[in-house]
Design a protein around this motif. Structure first.
Motif, PDB file in Angstrom:
ATOM      1  N   ALA A  55       2.614 -27.757 -21.160  1.00 39.30           N
ATOM      2  CA  ALA A  55       1.342 -28.190 -21.745  1.00 39.30           C
ATOM      3  C   ALA A  55       1.551 -29.493 -22.510  1.00 39.30           C
ATOM      4  O   ALA A  55       2.634 -29.733 -23.050  1.00 39.30           O
ATOM      5  N   LEU A  56       0.495 -30.300 -22.580  1.00 35.13           N
ATOM      6  CA  LEU A  56       0.586 -31.528 -23.383  1.00 35.13           C
ATOM      7  C   LEU A  56       0.927 -31.191 -24.836  1.00 35.13           C
ATOM      8  O   LEU A  56       1.711 -31.882 -25.466  1.00 35.13           O
ATOM      9  N   ARG A  57       0.351 -30.064 -25.326  1.00 31.89           N
ATOM     10  CA  ARG A  57       0.652 -29.713 -26.735  1.00 31.89           C
ATOM     11  C   ARG A  57       2.127 -29.368 -26.931  1.00 31.89           C
ATOM     12  O   ARG A  57       2.657 -29.493 -28.043  1.00 31.89           O
ATOM     13  N   TRP A  58       2.822 -28.933 -25.870  1.00 29.21           N
ATOM     14  CA  TRP A  58       4.258 -28.662 -26.003  1.00 29.21           C
ATOM     15  C   TRP A  58       5.027 -29.961 -26.214  1.00 29.21           C
ATOM     16  O   TRP A  58       5.968 -30.002 -27.011  1.00 29.21           O
ATOM     17  N   ILE A  59       4.647 -31.020 -25.474  1.00 32.58           N
ATOM     18  CA  ILE A  59       5.424 -32.270 -25.653  1.00 32.58           C
ATOM     19  C   ILE A  59       5.045 -32.973 -26.952  1.00 32.58           C
ATOM     20  O   ILE A  59       5.871 -33.611 -27.575  1.00 32.58           O
ATOM     21  N   GLU A  60       3.787 -32.779 -27.392  1.00 28.42           N
ATOM     22  CA  GLU A  60       3.397 -33.339 -28.691  1.00 28.42           C
ATOM     23  C   GLU A  60       4.301 -32.795 -29.784  1.00 28.42           C
ATOM     24  O   GLU A  60       4.669 -33.489 -30.717  1.00 28.42           O
ATOM     25  N   LYS A  61       4.634 -31.515 -29.640  1.00 27.89           N
ATOM     26  CA  LYS A  61       5.413 -30.848 -30.667  1.00 27.89           C
ATOM     27  C   LYS A  61       6.910 -31.156 -30.515  1.00 27.89           C
ATOM     28  O   LYS A  61       7.612 -31.361 -31.497  1.00 27.89           O
ATOM     29  N   GLY A  62       7.381 -31.199 -29.277  1.00 25.71           N
ATOM     30  CA  GLY A  62       8.819 -31.281 -29.060  1.00 25.71           C
ATOM     31  C   GLY A  62       9.380 -32.691 -28.984  1.00 25.71           C
ATOM     32  O   GLY A  62      10.560 -32.911 -29.271  1.00 25.71           O
ATOM     33  N   LEU A  63       8.538 -33.650 -28.606  1.00 25.56           N
ATOM     34  CA  LEU A  63       9.040 -35.008 -28.387  1.00 25.56           C
ATOM     35  C   LEU A  63       8.392 -35.949 -29.383  1.00 25.56           C
ATOM     36  O   LEU A  63       7.169 -36.031 -29.464  1.00 25.56           O
ATOM     37  N   LYS A  64       9.216 -36.657 -30.150  1.00 24.64           N
ATOM     38  CA  LYS A  64       8.654 -37.569 -31.149  1.00 24.64           C
ATOM     39  C   LYS A  64       8.240 -38.878 -30.466  1.00 24.64           C
ATOM     40  O   LYS A  64       9.006 -39.805 -30.342  1.00 24.64           O
ATOM     41  N   LEU A  65       6.976 -38.871 -30.000  1.00 22.86           N
ATOM     42  CA  LEU A  65       6.456 -40.071 -29.344  1.00 22.86           C
ATOM     43  C   LEU A  65       5.000 -40.196 -29.804  1.00 22.86           C
ATOM     44  O   LEU A  65       4.229 -39.260 -29.631  1.00 22.86           O
ATOM     45  N   PRO A  66       4.636 -41.340 -30.428  1.00 24.93           N
ATOM     46  CA  PRO A  66       3.255 -41.485 -30.913  1.00 24.93           C
ATOM     47  C   PRO A  66       2.238 -41.298 -29.787  1.00 24.93           C
ATOM     48  O   PRO A  66       2.554 -41.529 -28.623  1.00 24.93           O
ATOM     49  N   GLU A  67       1.015 -40.894 -30.187  1.00 18.98           N
ATOM     50  CA  GLU A  67       0.016 -40.509 -29.204  1.00 18.98           C
ATOM     51  C   GLU A  67      -0.230 -41.576 -28.141  1.00 18.98           C
ATOM     52  O   GLU A  67      -0.295 -41.266 -26.950  1.00 18.98           O
ATOM     53  N   PHE A  68      -0.364 -42.833 -28.568  1.00 18.90           N
ATOM     54  CA  PHE A  68      -0.679 -43.876 -27.602  1.00 18.90           C
ATOM     55  C   PHE A  68       0.433 -43.991 -26.542  1.00 18.90           C
ATOM     56  O   PHE A  68       0.175 -44.061 -25.347  1.00 18.90           O
ATOM     57  N   GLN A  69       1.669 -43.967 -27.006  1.00 10.99           N
ATOM     58  CA  GLN A  69       2.800 -44.088 -26.087  1.00 10.99           C
ATOM     59  C   GLN A  69       2.896 -42.876 -25.161  1.00 10.99           C
ATOM     60  O   GLN A  69       3.252 -42.988 -23.993  1.00 10.99           O
ATOM     61  N   ARG A  70       2.544 -41.731 -25.700  1.00 11.53           N
ATOM     62  CA  ARG A  70       2.573 -40.505 -24.899  1.00 11.53           C
ATOM     63  C   ARG A  70       1.543 -40.567 -23.770  1.00 11.53           C
ATOM     64  O   ARG A  70       1.811 -40.213 -22.632  1.00 11.53           O
ATOM     65  N   ARG A  71       0.345 -41.078 -24.121  1.00 12.70           N
ATOM     66  CA  ARG A  71      -0.705 -41.227 -23.101  1.00 12.70           C
ATOM     67  C   ARG A  71      -0.267 -42.175 -21.987  1.00 12.70           C
ATOM     68  O   ARG A  71      -0.471 -41.902 -20.813  1.00 12.70           O
TER      69      ARG A  71
END
Ligand code: CO
Length: 302
Positions: free
Chosen positions: A242-258
């Motif tokens: 899930a996207l929420r799993w990587i939000e939690k596990g990987l330190k990457l700001p939202e814009f870069q994650r998108r």
């Protein structure tokens, strides 16, 4: 299938069963879907402590006409209603050996018959599932059980094989008779999952995707994309996340994650699982269990 592999499947089943029993007691109308998903995923981790098991995919909490592939995002505020038809699809894996299971809840009992039809079809399907049984025979059994209760099976959602780190392996096990003469085989794992509806029996892809999985890992130029791909391969291999799993596990700001997700999709490195829905205003119920064919027996995992 080696004995060791069968034992991993059975352990995954045992962990999943604990999570299912907890979830059936804990889920109540008025709770946030996000809260429900997080608590089920946590209960898999807790039950799995000694067995090295992990959630095999994000808990799916598809409601009403949504049949599959909905999991709440980290910002979701959606609340479960009494009248909702909630499909809870969850699983655990031990070293990639997966138990995939699902049940449906509806607190005002307005759709009890539909849920009963799904559960009955599943039990009938499991009864005929054994080594050398034709897939067509299982499909026919499921279809008949659903239609006898006055509902439609969903044509384009199927049971499936299970393989290491592969949630949806071949063969497909349709919920309506296609006359497939291919047989189940000793040493393999399968999941049967009847989807029952008062709609037309066909699901379409919606706009939203919160669930993804690595498809064809290859080199990508974008540094964020590379970082994200490395992370998900290490954490989830080729299983859905899930996207929420990587939000939690990987330190990457939202814009870069998108940017990373977009680049990986474009390169075909990951695939998305869009929500699958019936016609608006219709309802879908689901029941699912996994089993292995081992040492001449059909062993239901959960
Ligand atoms: Co499944």
């Amino acid at each position: 299938m080696e004995k060791e592999e069968a034992e991993k499947y059975i352990l995954a089943g045992r962990i999943t069963k604990i999570a299912v029993q907890k979830a059936k007691k804990a889920i109540k109308p008025g709770q946030k879907l996000l809260e429900i998903a997080l608590s089920i995923e946590k209960s898999i981790v807790i039950a799995a402590v000694e067995g090295r098991g992990k959630p095999a995919f994000p808990v799916n909490l598809s409601i009403n006409e949504n049949a599959a592939h909905f999991t709440p995002s980290s910002t979701s505020t959606e609340v479960l209603k009494e009248s909702d038809v909630l499909k809870v699809d969850l699983g655990c894996h031990v070293d990639g050996f997966i138990c995939d299971t699902a049940f449906t809840l509806n607190f005002d009992n307005s759709h009890a018959k539909m849920i009963e039809a799904a559960e009955h079809a599943l039990e009938e399907g499991l009864k005929v599932s054994a080594d050398k049984v034709e897939i067509g025979k299982i499909s026919e059994t499921i279809e008949k059980a659903i239609k006898a209760k006055g509902f439609n099976p969903i044509k384009n959602l199927t049971g499936h094989g299970l393989a290491q780190y592969e949630q949806h392996a071949l063969p497909s096990i349709p919920n309506m008779d296609t006359g497939n003469p291919k047989q189940l085989e000793e040493g393999n794992a399968y999941a049967i999952e009847p989807f029952v509806t008062n709609g037309e029996g066909y699901v379409r892809e919606g706009q939203q995707s919160e669930i993804f999985a690595v498809d064809k890992p290859r080199n990508v130029r974008n540094a964020y994309a590379r970082k994200l791909l490395e992370f998900v391969l290490a954490e989830y291999e080729t299983l859905p996340f899930a996207l929420r799993w990587i939000e939690k596990g990987l330190k990457l700001p939202e814009f870069q994650r998108r940017v990373a997700v977009r680049e990986l999709l474009k390169a075909g490195c990951i695939r998305s699982f869009p929500i699958l829905h019936e016609q608006p205003g219709k309802f879908v119920a689901q029941a699912e269990k996994s089993f292995i064919l081992f040492e001449g027996k059909t062993t239901v995992l959960c």
